[in-house]
Write a protein that holds these residues in place. Structure first.
Motif, PDB file in Angstrom:
ATOM      1  N   GLU A 136       1.063  -1.304   0.095  1.00 51.60           N
ATOM      2  CA  GLU A 136       0.067   0.141  -0.036  1.00 51.60           C
ATOM      3  C   GLU A 136       0.740   1.318   0.084  1.00 51.60           C
ATOM      4  O   GLU A 136       1.676   1.230   0.802  1.00 51.60           O
ATOM      5  CB  GLU A 136      -0.858  -0.091   1.235  1.00 51.60           C
ATOM      6  N   LEU A 137       0.639   2.311  -1.002  1.00 51.10           N
ATOM      7  CA  LEU A 137       1.350   3.627  -1.172  1.00 51.10           C
ATOM      8  C   LEU A 137       0.373   4.548  -0.974  1.00 51.10           C
ATOM      9  O   LEU A 137      -0.509   4.535  -1.851  1.00 51.10           O
ATOM     10  CB  LEU A 137       2.280   3.436  -2.131  1.00 51.10           C
ATOM     11  N   THR A 138       0.571   5.438  -0.147  1.00 52.20           N
ATOM     12  CA  THR A 138      -0.142   6.630  -0.059  1.00 52.20           C
ATOM     13  C   THR A 138       0.648   7.976   0.078  1.00 52.20           C
ATOM     14  O   THR A 138       1.646   7.719   0.810  1.00 52.20           O
ATOM     15  CB  THR A 138      -1.314   6.898   1.113  1.00 52.20           C
ATOM     16  N   GLY A 139       0.431   8.824  -0.312  1.00 49.02           N
ATOM     17  CA  GLY A 139       1.244  10.232  -0.117  1.00 49.02           C
ATOM     18  C   GLY A 139       0.629  11.379  -0.551  1.00 49.02           C
ATOM     19  O   GLY A 139      -0.290  11.507  -1.422  1.00 49.02           O
ATOM     20  N   VAL A 140       1.173  12.485   0.021  1.00 56.93           N
ATOM     21  CA  VAL A 140       0.852  14.030  -0.601  1.00 56.93           C
ATOM     22  C   VAL A 140       2.048  14.798  -0.692  1.00 56.93           C
ATOM     23  O   VAL A 140       2.757  14.875   0.180  1.00 56.93           O
ATOM     24  CB  VAL A 140      -0.297  14.462   0.367  1.00 56.93           C
ATOM     25  N   THR A 141       1.994  15.661  -1.762  1.00 57.08           N
ATOM     26  CA  THR A 141       3.028  16.476  -2.269  1.00 57.08           C
ATOM     27  C   THR A 141       1.981  17.995  -2.414  1.00 57.08           C
ATOM     28  O   THR A 141       1.495  18.041  -3.056  1.00 57.08           O
ATOM     29  CB  THR A 141       3.618  16.067  -3.227  1.00 57.08           C
ATOM     30  N   VAL A 142       2.768  18.975  -1.495  1.00 57.88           N
ATOM     31  CA  VAL A 142       2.318  20.374  -1.797  1.00 57.88           C
ATOM     32  C   VAL A 142       3.420  21.129  -2.149  1.00 57.88           C
ATOM     33  O   VAL A 142       4.841  21.194  -1.336  1.00 57.88           O
ATOM     34  CB  VAL A 142       1.728  20.670  -0.360  1.00 57.88           C
ATOM     35  N   ASP A 143       3.349  22.066  -3.082  1.00 57.64           N
ATOM     36  CA  ASP A 143       4.709  22.847  -3.620  1.00 57.64           C
ATOM     37  C   ASP A 143       3.917  24.286  -3.565  1.00 57.64           C
ATOM     38  O   ASP A 143       2.827  24.507  -3.715  1.00 57.64           O
ATOM     39  CB  ASP A 143       4.811  22.650  -5.114  1.00 57.64           C
ATOM     40  N   HIS A 144       4.698  25.236  -2.860  1.00 55.46           N
ATOM     41  CA  HIS A 144       4.498  26.571  -2.983  1.00 55.46           C
ATOM     42  C   HIS A 144       5.795  27.543  -3.383  1.00 55.46           C
ATOM     43  O   HIS A 144       6.693  27.152  -2.767  1.00 55.46           O
ATOM     44  CB  HIS A 144       4.112  26.963  -1.352  1.00 55.46           C
ATOM     45  N   PHE A 145       5.396  28.569  -4.226  1.00 55.17           N
ATOM     46  CA  PHE A 145       6.462  29.456  -4.429  1.00 55.17           C
ATOM     47  C   PHE A 145       5.917  30.762  -3.947  1.00 55.17           C
ATOM     48  O   PHE A 145       5.075  31.446  -4.396  1.00 55.17           O
ATOM     49  CB  PHE A 145       6.782  29.254  -5.989  1.00 55.17           C
ATOM     50  N   SER A 146       6.798  31.278  -2.921  1.00 51.57           N
ATOM     51  CA  SER A 146       6.422  32.518  -2.297  1.00 51.57           C
ATOM     52  C   SER A 146       6.965  33.681  -3.292  1.00 51.57           C
ATOM     53  O   SER A 146       7.849  33.611  -4.546  1.00 51.57           O
ATOM     54  CB  SER A 146       7.134  32.774  -0.912  1.00 51.57           C
ATOM     55  N   ARG A 147       6.296  34.862  -2.987  1.00 44.33           N
ATOM     56  CA  ARG A 147       6.690  35.964  -3.864  1.00 44.33           C
ATOM     57  C   ARG A 147       8.103  36.569  -3.639  1.00 44.33           C
ATOM     58  O   ARG A 147       8.697  37.272  -4.475  1.00 44.33           O
ATOM     59  CB  ARG A 147       5.695  37.194  -3.456  1.00 44.33           C
ATOM     60  N   GLY A 148       8.512  36.015  -2.369  1.00 43.50           N
ATOM     61  CA  GLY A 148       9.960  36.452  -2.274  1.00 43.50           C
ATOM     62  C   GLY A 148      10.999  35.605  -3.046  1.00 43.50           C
ATOM     63  O   GLY A 148      12.110  35.810  -2.852  1.00 43.50           O
ATOM     64  N   GLY A 149      10.442  34.647  -3.867  1.00 42.34           N
ATOM     65  CA  GLY A 149      11.458  33.986  -4.649  1.00 42.34           C
ATOM     66  C   GLY A 149      11.822  32.593  -3.903  1.00 42.34           C
ATOM     67  O   GLY A 149      12.808  31.974  -4.501  1.00 42.34           O
ATOM     68  N   THR A 150      11.228  32.199  -2.767  1.00 40.22           N
ATOM     69  CA  THR A 150      11.650  30.885  -2.200  1.00 40.22           C
ATOM     70  C   THR A 150      10.672  29.831  -2.484  1.00 40.22           C
ATOM     71  O   THR A 150       9.533  30.222  -2.535  1.00 40.22           O
ATOM     72  CB  THR A 150      11.761  31.102  -0.765  1.00 40.22           C
ATOM     73  N   ALA A 151      11.059  28.629  -3.010  1.00 38.40           N
ATOM     74  CA  ALA A 151      10.241  27.508  -3.098  1.00 38.40           C
ATOM     75  C   ALA A 151       9.972  26.444  -1.853  1.00 38.40           C
ATOM     76  O   ALA A 151      10.981  26.214  -1.537  1.00 38.40           O
ATOM     77  CB  ALA A 151      10.650  26.945  -4.585  1.00 38.40           C
ATOM     78  N   PHE A 152       8.835  26.371  -1.554  1.00 38.11           N
ATOM     79  CA  PHE A 152       8.723  25.485  -0.621  1.00 38.11           C
ATOM     80  C   PHE A 152       8.162  24.062  -1.072  1.00 38.11           C
ATOM     81  O   PHE A 152       7.246  24.097  -1.924  1.00 38.11           O
ATOM     82  CB  PHE A 152       7.771  26.080   0.342  1.00 38.11           C
ATOM     83  N   GLU A 153       8.531  23.120  -0.356  1.00 37.65           N
ATOM     84  CA  GLU A 153       7.842  21.681  -0.983  1.00 37.65           C
ATOM     85  C   GLU A 153       7.725  20.761   0.321  1.00 37.65           C
ATOM     86  O   GLU A 153       8.522  20.979   1.403  1.00 37.65           O
ATOM     87  CB  GLU A 153       8.833  20.957  -1.646  1.00 37.65           C
ATOM     88  N   ILE A 154       6.406  20.235   0.640  1.00 39.60           N
ATOM     89  CA  ILE A 154       6.338  19.447   1.613  1.00 39.60           C
ATOM     90  C   ILE A 154       5.607  18.108   1.312  1.00 39.60           C
ATOM     91  O   ILE A 154       4.915  17.961   0.355  1.00 39.60           O
ATOM     92  CB  ILE A 154       5.190  19.944   2.577  1.00 39.60           C
TER      93      ILE A 154
ATOM     94  N   VAL B 248       4.467  13.856   2.492  1.00 42.44           N
ATOM     95  CA  VAL B 248       4.001  12.987   3.306  1.00 42.44           C
ATOM     96  C   VAL B 248       3.733  11.959   2.855  1.00 42.44           C
ATOM     97  O   VAL B 248       3.057  11.666   1.747  1.00 42.44           O
ATOM     98  CB  VAL B 248       3.026  13.593   4.193  1.00 42.44           C
ATOM     99  N   GLY B 249       4.299  10.924   3.160  1.00 44.22           N
ATOM    100  CA  GLY B 249       4.077   9.540   2.660  1.00 44.22           C
ATOM    101  C   GLY B 249       4.004   8.494   3.483  1.00 44.22           C
ATOM    102  O   GLY B 249       4.561   8.437   4.750  1.00 44.22           O
ATOM    103  N   ARG B 250       3.366   7.391   3.283  1.00 45.24           N
ATOM    104  CA  ARG B 250       3.297   6.266   4.127  1.00 45.24           C
ATOM    105  C   ARG B 250       3.204   4.659   3.075  1.00 45.24           C
ATOM    106  O   ARG B 250       2.611   4.672   1.938  1.00 45.24           O
ATOM    107  CB  ARG B 250       2.051   6.004   4.869  1.00 45.24           C
ATOM    108  N   THR B 251       4.051   3.952   3.301  1.00 49.74           N
ATOM    109  CA  THR B 251       4.263   2.700   2.617  1.00 49.74           C
ATOM    110  C   THR B 251       4.199   1.648   3.535  1.00 49.74           C
ATOM    111  O   THR B 251       4.820   1.488   4.515  1.00 49.74           O
ATOM    112  CB  THR B 251       5.742   2.766   1.976  1.00 49.74           C
ATOM    113  N   LYS B 252       3.246   0.692   2.706  1.00 46.06           N
ATOM    114  CA  LYS B 252       2.963  -0.767   3.864  1.00 46.06           C
ATOM    115  C   LYS B 252       3.145  -1.962   2.839  1.00 46.06           C
ATOM    116  O   LYS B 252       2.427  -1.861   1.944  1.00 46.06           O
ATOM    117  CB  LYS B 252       1.848  -0.527   4.629  1.00 46.06           C
TER     118      LYS B 252
END
Length: 332
Positions: A1-19, A21-25
């Motif tokens: 079983e494989l589940t996961g979520v990826t969130v990307d965000h690019f701020s106006r200040g020029g910094t890119a954030f990535e989060i 979360v995943g789970r494998t069974k």
């Protein structure tokens, strides 16, 4: 079983954030002479920030948390069947004309082992026609798996983690692009890796316990993996091919013998043909003879296997796959 979520965000200040979360069974059950069940779980959290410091220099900072656990009927009671690791990463990537450089540092803090810090430095020089020359130097760390430590008749709690130093020099070719996907691609790489406490299977276990009469997990005090890797491939519209070869010298430096179960020559040939939305392919892999023991007295013959595959895009965004591994039913 494989589940996961990826969130990307690019701020106006020029910094890119990535989060992430995943789970494998994974679940498996063995009904052999030694019946057992396994359920392994990996939960992972990754947070990173990427920012351009200058026009040609980019920085990335990251944090990762990995929780690993296994539930099984095979291990003895009261074994430490879970592990938590916190990792901190920093990397810098720069480019100035044809020069490309990268420096990265990673620190792992595990509740099962001491803190480990490793780093990588790589440099590349880009020539015309998609050709790049370069090299890298890196240190590495790999913790033993739960089976290396606890599996009955094989695992030993004294198994140590691997530590390595890796040097690589090579030439890399990639003439493919969005406008020309039919270009040549390949590489010629020479490498030399020195590993302390390499984890291997020992057919003659150093532990005299009768449960290890068929062999066990063991550490090789000093090992060297040196060799050359070559590959070349091209696509002609519907037809594509790639050939690769490895020539290596996997050696136990303490005994001055070849490492068990590692071949010195490997060959791979892959081909595929595309008709409309259907792609069919074949993959041939060959390995030279190996030795089954550290003393190099028990010889295992070379072999080749054939794998077949098919892939069909039956609707936009949907694909079906079929794979046949070892299609000729080769015993090896």
């Amino acid at each position: 079983e494989l589940t996961g979520v990826t969130v990307d965000h690019f701020s106006r200040g020029g910094t890119a954030f990535e989060i992430k979360v995943g789970r494998t069974k994974d679940r498996s059950e063995s009904s052999s002479s030694f019946p057992s069940t396994f359920e392994t779980t990996q939960e992972q959290l990754s947070v990173s920030a990427r920012r351009a410091l200058t026009k040609n220099l980019q920085m990335r900072l990251g944090y990762e948390k990995l929780d690993q656990s296994v539930e099984t009927t095979a291990y003895a009671p009261n074994q430490a069947t879970d592990r938590e690791t916190d990792s901190y990463i920093a990397s810098f990537t720069g480019r100035d004309g044809p020069h490309i450089m990268q420096l990265s540092v990673r620190r792992d803090d595990s509740n099962q082992y001491d803190e480990q810090t490793n780093s990588t430095f790589s440099y590349g020089y880009v020539l015309s026609s998609g050709l790049r020359l370069g090299g890298s130097y890196a240190t590495g760390f790999r913790a033993p798996g739960f089976n290396d430590l606890f599996f009955p008749g094989f695992g030993r709690s004294v198994i140590k983690p691997e530590e390595s130093r890796n040097l690589e020099l090579g030439a890399y070719l990639d003439q493919r692009s969005k406008t020309n996907p039919l270009g040549w691609h390949g590489k010629f790489v020479a490498y030399r890796n020195k590993v302390r406490e390499l984890i291997v299977f020992a057919s003659t276990c150093p532990d005299p316990d009768p449960q290890f009469s068929f062999g066990c997990a063991d550490n090789v005090n000093r090992a060297r993996l040196a060799g050359v890797t070559l590959s070349l491939g091209k696509r002609y519209r519907s037809f594509g091919w790639q050939i690769g070869a490895d020539f290596m010298n996997p050696r136990d430096r303490t005994l001055d013998k070849l490492l068990p179960r590692r071949s010195r020559r490997q060959l791979r040939l892959a081909m595929d043909y595309k008709v409309g939305k259907l792609r069919i392919g074949s993959d041939i892999r060959a390995e030279s003879e190996r030795f089954d023991d550290a003393a190099n007295t028990v010889r295992l013959g070379g072999y080749a296997t054939v794998n077949l595959s098919a892939q069909l895009e039956f609707a936009p965004g949907w694909q079906a796959y079929l794979t046949v591994t070892n299609a000729t039913d080769k015993d090896y």
